[in-house]
Design an enzyme around this catalytic site. Structure first.
Site, PDB file in Angstrom:
ATOM      1  N   GLU A 169      -3.113  -6.858  -2.394  1.00  0.00           N
ATOM      2  CA  GLU A 169      -2.342  -7.234  -1.211  1.00  0.00           C
ATOM      3  C   GLU A 169      -1.642  -6.022  -0.594  1.00  0.00           C
ATOM      4  OE1 GLU A 169      -2.296 -10.246   0.144  1.00  0.00           O
ATOM      5  OE2 GLU A 169      -3.547 -11.097  -1.440  1.00  0.00           O
TER       6      GLU A 169
ATOM      7  N   GLU B 102       7.510 -12.159  -0.447  1.00  0.00           N
ATOM      8  CA  GLU B 102       6.161 -11.637  -0.219  1.00  0.00           C
ATOM      9  C   GLU B 102       5.214 -12.044  -1.337  1.00  0.00           C
ATOM     10  OE1 GLU B 102       3.438 -10.635   1.869  1.00  0.00           O
ATOM     11  OE2 GLU B 102       5.130  -9.511   2.681  1.00  0.00           O
TER      12      GLU B 102
ATOM     13  N   GLU C 232      -1.122 -17.951   0.004  1.00  0.00           N
ATOM     14  CA  GLU C 232      -2.383 -17.602   0.659  1.00  0.00           C
ATOM     15  C   GLU C 232      -3.558 -17.695  -0.305  1.00  0.00           C
ATOM     16  OE1 GLU C 232      -2.024 -13.833   2.624  1.00  0.00           O
ATOM     17  OE2 GLU C 232      -0.760 -14.652   4.209  1.00  0.00           O
TER      18      GLU C 232
END
Length: 119
Positions: free
Chosen positions: A29, A70, A77
Site C-alpha cells: 500500500e 490508513e 479495501e
C-alpha cells in the site's frame, strides 16, 4: 482446531500477527508508506517543537491516528476487493467512506499543528 493460547504466548502471537500485517501494508500500500514517511518526519518535529509533554502528545497523537485510520482503510479495501473484484455501488461507497476518514485524519493533523504552533 488448536485450543486458544493464553497468557504470554497469546501476546507474542498477536504481536507477530500485527507485525506481519504492518509488513504487508508497507509492501502493498503506497498510502501506508506515504503516511509512515509523514510520521517519521512529524514525530521528531513534534518532539522538537512541543514545549511541554502535553504539547508533544497533542502533536503526535493525530499522526498516530492517521496511521491507524490508513491501516483500517487498507483493510476495508482489501476486504471489499476479496468479496468481489467487480465494480459495485456499495463497494465504492465503502471505499469512499473509508477514504474520507483518512482525509479527516489529515485535516486533524493540520488543524492541531496550526493551533499548537501558532498560539
Amino acid at each position: 482446531m488448536k485450543p486458544p493460547q493464553k497468557g504470554l504466548m497469546r501476546i507474542v502471537r498477536a504481536t507477530g500477527n500485527s507485525l506481519r500485517g504492518l509488513r504487508f501494508a508497507l509492501q502493498s500500500e503506497a498510502a501506508v508508506r506515504q503516511d509512515c514517511l509523514l510520521a517519521v518526519v512529524l514525530i521528531p518535529l513534534a518532539l522538537w517543537f512541543g514545549d511541554t509533554g502535553v504539547e508533544r502528545a497533542v502533536l503526535i497523537l493525530p499522526v498516530l491516528l492517521l496511521l491507524i485510520v490508513e491501516l483500517l482503510n487498507s483493510a476495508i479495501e482489501a476486504t471489499v476487493d476479496r468479496i468481489s473484484p467487480e465494480l459495485h455501488e456499495l463497494s465504492g461507497k465503502a471505499k469512499d467512506i473509508a477514504s474520507t476518514a483518512v482525509m479527516f485524519s489529515l485535516i486533524s493533523i493540520a488543524a492541531t499543528w496550526l493551533l499548537v504552533l501558532l498560539t
